[in-house]
Design a protein around this motif. Structure first.
Motif, short mmCIF file in Angstrom:
data_model
loop_
_atom_site.label_atom_id
_atom_site.label_comp_id
_atom_site.label_asym_id
_atom_site.label_seq_id
_atom_site.Cartn_x
_atom_site.Cartn_y
_atom_site.Cartn_z
N GLY A 79 0.81 -1.21 0.00
CA GLY A 79 0.00 0.00 0.00
C GLY A 79 0.84 1.26 0.00
O GLY A 79 0.51 2.25 -0.66
N MET A 80 1.95 1.25 0.75
CA MET A 80 2.84 2.40 0.82
C MET A 80 3.40 2.71 -0.57
O MET A 80 3.41 3.88 -1.00
N LYS A 81 3.86 1.69 -1.27
CA LYS A 81 4.42 1.91 -2.59
C LYS A 81 3.34 2.27 -3.61
O LYS A 81 3.57 3.08 -4.51
N GLY A 82 2.16 1.65 -3.47
CA GLY A 82 1.06 2.00 -4.37
C GLY A 82 0.64 3.46 -4.22
O GLY A 82 0.37 4.16 -5.20
N PHE A 83 0.64 3.94 -2.97
CA PHE A 83 0.32 5.34 -2.69
C PHE A 83 1.32 6.26 -3.37
O PHE A 83 0.96 7.27 -4.00
N HIS A 84 2.58 5.92 -3.30
CA HIS A 84 3.62 6.75 -3.91
C HIS A 84 3.57 6.70 -5.44
O HIS A 84 3.89 7.69 -6.10
N ASN A 85 3.16 5.59 -5.99
CA ASN A 85 3.12 5.47 -7.45
C ASN A 85 1.90 6.15 -8.06
O ASN A 85 1.96 6.61 -9.20
N MET A 86 0.79 6.22 -7.31
CA MET A 86 -0.46 6.73 -7.87
C MET A 86 -0.66 8.22 -7.66
O MET A 86 -1.31 8.89 -8.46
N PHE A 87 -0.12 8.77 -6.57
CA PHE A 87 -0.44 10.15 -6.20
C PHE A 87 0.82 11.01 -6.13
O PHE A 87 1.94 10.50 -6.07
N HIS A 88 0.59 12.32 -6.10
CA HIS A 88 1.67 13.28 -5.92
C HIS A 88 1.32 14.13 -4.70
O HIS A 88 0.46 15.01 -4.76
N PHE A 89 1.98 13.83 -3.57
CA PHE A 89 1.71 14.49 -2.30
C PHE A 89 2.99 15.12 -1.76
O PHE A 89 4.10 14.63 -1.99
N THR A 90 2.81 16.18 -0.99
CA THR A 90 3.83 16.64 -0.05
C THR A 90 3.13 16.86 1.28
O THR A 90 1.89 16.92 1.33
N PHE A 91 3.89 16.95 2.34
CA PHE A 91 3.29 17.10 3.66
C PHE A 91 3.98 18.23 4.41
O PHE A 91 5.20 18.25 4.53
N ASP A 92 3.18 19.18 4.90
CA ASP A 92 3.67 20.27 5.73
C ASP A 92 3.27 20.02 7.17
O ASP A 92 2.07 20.05 7.50
N ALA A 93 4.24 19.73 8.02
CA ALA A 93 3.95 19.43 9.43
C ALA A 93 3.96 20.74 10.24
O ALA A 93 4.92 21.50 10.21
N PHE A 94 2.87 20.97 10.97
CA PHE A 94 2.79 22.13 11.85
C PHE A 94 3.35 21.81 13.23
O PHE A 94 4.00 22.64 13.86
N GLN A 95 3.06 20.60 13.68
CA GLN A 95 3.45 20.23 15.04
C GLN A 95 3.63 18.72 15.12
O GLN A 95 2.86 17.96 14.51
N LEU A 96 4.65 18.28 15.87
CA LEU A 96 4.90 16.86 16.07
C LEU A 96 5.28 16.66 17.53
O LEU A 96 6.22 17.31 18.03
N ASN A 97 4.53 15.80 18.21
CA ASN A 97 4.78 15.55 19.64
C ASN A 97 4.84 14.06 19.91
O ASN A 97 4.03 13.29 19.41
N VAL A 98 5.80 13.67 20.75
CA VAL A 98 5.94 12.28 21.18
C VAL A 98 5.72 12.21 22.68
O VAL A 98 6.22 13.06 23.43
N LYS A 99 4.98 11.20 23.10
CA LYS A 99 4.76 10.98 24.53
C LYS A 99 4.91 9.50 24.83
O LYS A 99 4.33 8.65 24.14
N LEU A 100 5.71 9.19 25.86
CA LEU A 100 5.85 7.81 26.28
C LEU A 100 4.72 7.43 27.22
O LEU A 100 4.28 8.25 28.04
N ASN A 101 4.27 6.21 27.14
CA ASN A 101 3.23 5.73 28.03
C ASN A 101 3.81 5.43 29.41
O ASN A 101 5.03 5.42 29.60
N ASP A 102 2.94 5.16 30.37
CA ASP A 102 3.39 4.92 31.74
C ASP A 102 4.31 3.72 31.86
O ASP A 102 5.17 3.67 32.75
N ASP A 103 4.13 2.75 30.95
CA ASP A 103 4.98 1.55 31.04
C ASP A 103 6.40 1.80 30.54
O ASP A 103 7.27 0.94 30.67
N GLN A 104 6.63 2.99 29.95
CA GLN A 104 7.95 3.37 29.44
C GLN A 104 8.46 2.43 28.33
O GLN A 104 9.63 2.48 27.97
N LYS A 105 7.56 1.59 27.81
CA LYS A 105 7.95 0.67 26.75
C LYS A 105 7.26 1.00 25.43
O LYS A 105 7.71 0.57 24.37
N THR A 106 6.17 1.73 25.49
CA THR A 106 5.42 2.11 24.29
C THR A 106 5.15 3.60 24.34
O THR A 106 5.28 4.25 25.39
#
Length: 520
Positions: A79-106
């Motif tokens: 699907g990833m490669k099919g998406f790249h072959n069929m469409f022409h996209f770019t992505f503008d990221a406004f914000q990206l945040n990462v949070k670890l869960n309480d188990d510190q593993k995920t």
């Protein structure tokens, strides 16, 4: 897969450093995934190592996960490669945040930005506000300078309303006209449609009950009860012409449209989500087949009046007017659209394009000797949509051979069906494969049968079907052989009986797929 590691207690400074490193890496992955000019080789090298074997992808048009019994890295890669072959996209990221869960593993990463569709960038770059969610697990690592992790869930969030709003002119029409007028459409369309026909508009027809009717009922056993025998026994009489116009009283046509779509969904897996999709496609089949038959009768009204089998059709006989036929087609197409928008976005796009062959097919019998081929393209569009609706992606290696098998099946059964009308078709100047093949029809039917089986085998290999699937296809092949051997192409009743038996053919193929799924 390496064992998950539980991070030891760290001070906030070390943890912030880890989160910062994760954000940097996930930002790179997002850019690679949603910049479709990136090559497939680069995706395999820089993205795929961070994808878990049980990756689950979800978009806003799916009820639940596409793979409820576990994800599939192979399908994700396709699907990833099919998406790249069929469409022409770019992505503008406004914000990206990462949070670890309480188990510190995920943990979870949320990206807020805009996907820019640049398919027609010389005219307009289409902005789609999107939120991306990655859920990941940390893996065993000797150092956190380059944290090791894998993504096990990838979700896109956007809405149909946002997509429509962003289209110039169309967005304004959608907000100011369509949304307000859609409800009124059904109210006003039903008045001319049922005028002078529906008892709801003629109350006196309900109140005038002949006395003989009451006497007959009184003479019957009060405890007797009879079940309705046909669809006409449960539908009000004023609606009978519309039932016949949509061929609801002849369900074989609906079955041969629905079953290929059911094959396509079943090849994607046997899950409750896919069972729900089968139900949606069943409703859509009835509506779209009805609309197609109505459009066909509007095109062919003059021909139908000159053919014995079709001269009693509602429009050809004058029982319904052209205006009522057009309105009825509009009602069915509108209801079909409401079903369509329950599916994922790629399937909606494909469903909209299905209207092109739907409107073109009725005129093909005037210009080509292969109208049955055009019919196959039209009726089996659900094959392209079914697997896509179940997985969220286009998989040509699966849907194309299945589509060809379904078209070959349509050529098989509709050539037999066309032999019923070959004498009338000659008189009115309509073309068909029955007239084209003539005495060689059975030879062509055998060729179509070989095409059905060979393409079904190819589709099965593409999804790693188990041995019961291929064993069952032997029985399907024999069933097709018996149809060809026993049908009398010069006997209308024999042709009709053989055509109806193709419903059994479709169910046999579906049973092969389900049996194969059981042992996969």
């Amino acid at each position: 897969m390496p064992e998950n590691v539980e991070l030891s207690s760290k001070d906030s400074r070390d943890q912030n450093k880890l989160i910062h490193q994760l954000e940097q890496q996930l930002s790179i992955i997002t850019r690679l995934l949603y910049t479709t000019s990136v090559s497939g080789v680069e995706l395999d090298r820089s993205v795929l190592p961070y994808i878990s074997n049980d990756i689950v992808f979800k978009d806003p048009w799916q009820e639940g996960d596409p793979w409820q019994e576990g994800g599939n890295k192979h399908l994700y890669r396709i699907g990833m490669k099919g998406f790249h072959n069929m469409f022409h996209f770019t992505f503008d990221a406004f914000q990206l945040n990462v949070k670890l869960n309480d188990d510190q593993k995920t943990g979870r990463c949320i990206v807020d930005g805009i996907m820019n569709v640049n398919q027609f960038s010389w005219i307009y770059s289409y902005p789609l506000r999107s939120i991306l969610v990655y859920e990941f697990r940390l893996l065993n690592s000797q150092t956190m300078d380059v944290p090791q992790f894998e993504i096990f869930r990838h979700e896109e969030m956007w809405s149909l309303a946002d997509m429509i709003d962003a289209i110039p002119i169309v967005g304004w029409l959608y907000k100011n006209i369509f949304r307000r007028g859609f409800g009124y459409f059904f109210i006003f369309i039903m008045i001319p449609l049922l005028r002078n026909r529906c008892p709801l508009f003629l109350r006196s027809t309900i109140l005038r009950i002949p006395s003989t009717f009451v006497n007959v009922n009184n003479s019957q056993n009060k405890n007797s009860f009879s079940l309705p025998r046909t669809v006409f026994d449960v539908i009000p009489k004023p609606l009978h012409p519309y039932v016949r116009l949509s061929r609801i009283d002849k369900p074989t046509g609906s079955w041969v449209i629905f079953l290929p779509a059911a094959w396509s969904i079943a090849l994607a897996g046997t899950t409750m989500t896919n069972l729900y999709l089968v139900g949606l496609f069943g409703i859509g089949t009835i509506l779209l087949r009805g609309a197609g038959c109505t459009i066909n009768d509007l095109w062919d009204k003059e021909f139908d009046r000159r053919v014995e089998r079709t001269k009693s059709r509602p429009i050809a006989s004058g029982e319904l007017s052209i205006k009522q036929g057009i309105l009825w087609a509009g009602v069915q197409l509108s209801l079909g659209f409401l079903v369509l928008i329950q599916l994922n976005f790629p399937t909606i796009v494909m469903g909209v394009f299905s209207l092109i062959p739907l409107f073109i097919y009725p005129v093909m019998k005037r210009y080509t000797n292969w109208p049955q081929f055009c019919l196959g393209i039209t009726l089996n569009w659900g094959v392209l949509m079914g697997f896509t609706a179940a997985t969220g992606f286009l998989y040509p290696s699966v849907i194309i051979p299945l589509y060809f098998a379904s078209i070959a099946w349509t050529l098989h059964y509709d050539t037999i069906y066309a032999h019923q009308d070959k004498q009338d078709d000659i008189l009115v100047g309509v073309k068909s494969t029955a007239l084209l093949f003539g005495k060689d029809s059975k030879l062509w039917l055998r060729a179509f049968s070989i095409g059905i089986i060979s393409h079904l085998i190819t589709a099965g290999l593409s999804v790693d079907q188990a041995w019961p699937y291929y064993a069952g296809l032997i029985g399907v092949g024999y069933h097709l052989h018996r149809q060809i051997e026993t049908v009398n192409l010069n006997d209308k009743q024999s042709c009709w009986t053989t055509f109806v038996s193709n419903r059994c053919t479709g169910f046999m193929i579906l049973a092969c797929i389900l049996a194969g799924n059981f042992l996969k």
